[in-house]
Structure formats: C-alpha cells, structure tokens
Design an enzyme around this catalytic site. Sequence first.
Site: not given
Length: 394
Positions: A181, A233, A132, A137
């Site tokens: 992240d 990516y 999403a 991760s």
Amino acid sequence: MSESGTAAGAVADTVAEEFRRLYGAEPEGVWAAPGRVNLIGEYTDFNDGFVMPLALPHRAVAAVSRRTDQVLRLHSADVAGGVVQLDTAALEPLSDTGWAAYPAGVVWALRAAGHPVTGADVHLASTVPTGAGLSSSAALEVVTALALNELYGLGLTPPELAVLAQRAENAFVGVPCGIMDQMASACCTEGHALYLDTRDLSQRQVPFDLAAQGLRLLVVDTRVKHALGDGAYARRRAACESGARALGVRALRDIPYGELPEALARLAGQSEEVRRCVRHVVSDDHRVERTIALLDAGDLRAVGPVLVEGHASLRDDLRVSCPELDLVVTTAVASGALGARMTGGGFGGSAIVLVEESDTEAVTKAVTEAFAASGFTPPRVFPAIPSPGAHRVS
C-alpha cells in the site's frame, strides 16, 4: 484522467485556506498522496511476493509547516473534532490516538530512525474512501512522510518513505500490513501499474492503457466497512508464517508454483488454515506472473479469467471475502464482464471489474440491481484510472 493543474491548484488552495484558519499562518507547502487499487497479488506482500497495484485519482492532501518546539498538531477535514496536539518526544507505539495515529506514527518512525523532525502543523483532507480497501491509511502516512521529508531536507527516496510509512502502521498503529500500500502510494506513476517485488522492492512501471484497447477497470465499493486491526488479517499472516517455517523457507514466495502439491503434502501435519493460506499465496504469486506476461503481450482481455481465479482463491482458501463482494463478482461476470475479484484485505471493501467499455453501463446496472434485490446498501462504482503517486502540489 488525473487532476488537471487547475483542479489540483483548487484543492491546494482549499486545504491551504483551512490551514490558515486553523493555525493562523501560511503553510510551507501542500502535498498529495493517492489511494490505490490492486490489480492482482493479494496477501502476497508480507510473504515477500509479487503485487501489481495502481494509484487512484482519490488522494490525501496535506498542508504542512514545521515547528521547532516538539509539538505536533494534526487536523482532519474528514473527522469530527478539533486539532489533535501531541508531544513528538512522547509519542508511544500502540497509543490510542484514533485517525491521528497514522500521521503521528510517521513522525514517530522518522524520529526513531534518527531524522531530526522537531514538530509540525498539519491539516489533512482526503477523498480516498475509508474502509473500502483502497489504502486510505497509507495515503495519510505517505503524504505526511513526503511533506516532512521535503520540509526537513531528509533526502529520503520514495521507496524509503514507503518503508518508514509501513513501519508507522506496523509498529505504531499496530496493523501488520505488508509494504504494497505504501509503495503504491509513494511510487506509482500515471498510466501505469506497478509491478513490485516486495522482497527487494525492485519495481517496474508497466503501461496500463485500458482505454486504448476499449476496456475499463471499475472499482465497486460495497460500502461494507472493514477494519484490518481486528485480528483476522493478523491471523492469516501468522498462518502464512507458520507454513513457511514448516516448509523451511524464508517466506512463501520461495515455494515455486510447480512444487505446490508437494509442499501441501509436506504440510499434512499442519492445520487446514495453514494449508489453505499457503495454497492461496503461492498460487496468487503465480497469478501475478501470469498477469505481467499478458500485459507485456498486450493481451489485457485475457487478464479477466485470472482475476476470477484470484477471487475464488481469496474466497475459498483465504476466506476473506463476504456476500457483497461475492455478489459483485458473480453478477459482473454473468452480465458480460471479462473478469472480477475482490481487492484489498477483504472482509468488506471493494471489488474490481474488468469490462469492455461498451459494457460498462450494463454491468454497473446489473450489479446495482443485484445489491438492491439482496437488500444490500447501494454500492459506489467508479473507474480505476492509473494516476500519479505522491507529489508536491504547491
């Protein structure tokens, strides 16, 4: 609204109980690390630029104990199958271990950095939606790193844990992500957005009290799964790096926004993809700077148009959006939202929508109905509430 102490304790009890069932012993502790949503600054982190994520209430929770026999045992409550058993001394980057590659990669990264991690029993459960764009991760990596750091007394700081977790994902899993992240999961604080300089990892916790101004930030999970390991990516990262080399700078962060037209003119000999990627990154870094100025001035509503600009850039220059994400943005804005954009790596995943609290229901209804009319899978909509970063639960 973070978990109350009672709710957090209940989560810890459930994960610890499953650990006991799996491994026949008490865990030495239970830890949690959140997913994140990024307010602004996309594809800027691997260009040494600026980002502004906030932690979500959704989190990965791990019950963990040490082992001394070089055995790593991993189990997930969210993936079918039994315990995955690995030899810590035989861990190899890019080996096919499925979901277990994320925690296993952290063990590999810690050992490669010289830390004496001899093994562990781990049971994981996560409420961060996978695919999403909310960093499921990174949550797995950071919660594993935090637990092992404490159990083995390694003395690593949250930013250091984030760097090791990023190395696990880059080198062991094979996804060339930036640092945002992992830093968000490790370092965010409740009630704040994290203003992060990804070059030197300097950070500032920026108060982000939407409720006080009668606002909400919604996450719209399109339920279109994305997978950043599929090469798209990586191609955009390579295009950014090509642009930086052609411009003679260390990273695109070094191109001032005011010099963007000149920089694009100097890239006339490069591919259109390189030029588009450069335009997006330089302008999105500028959008982060504009957003922090608006937040510092207490003008949260003015962030809305900046979000819309960011989505247009991701859609048209970086070309990482999809029909579902575009539909969220156009429908939300047409229904009265202050602004919206896709968030995360794209190709699916989630969008964020900034709304007046009083318009939340109407905007949510409009987006849901638009999805139904288009024959799309119904989206999942929930508020993004700035929550704590990684921490020990019990």
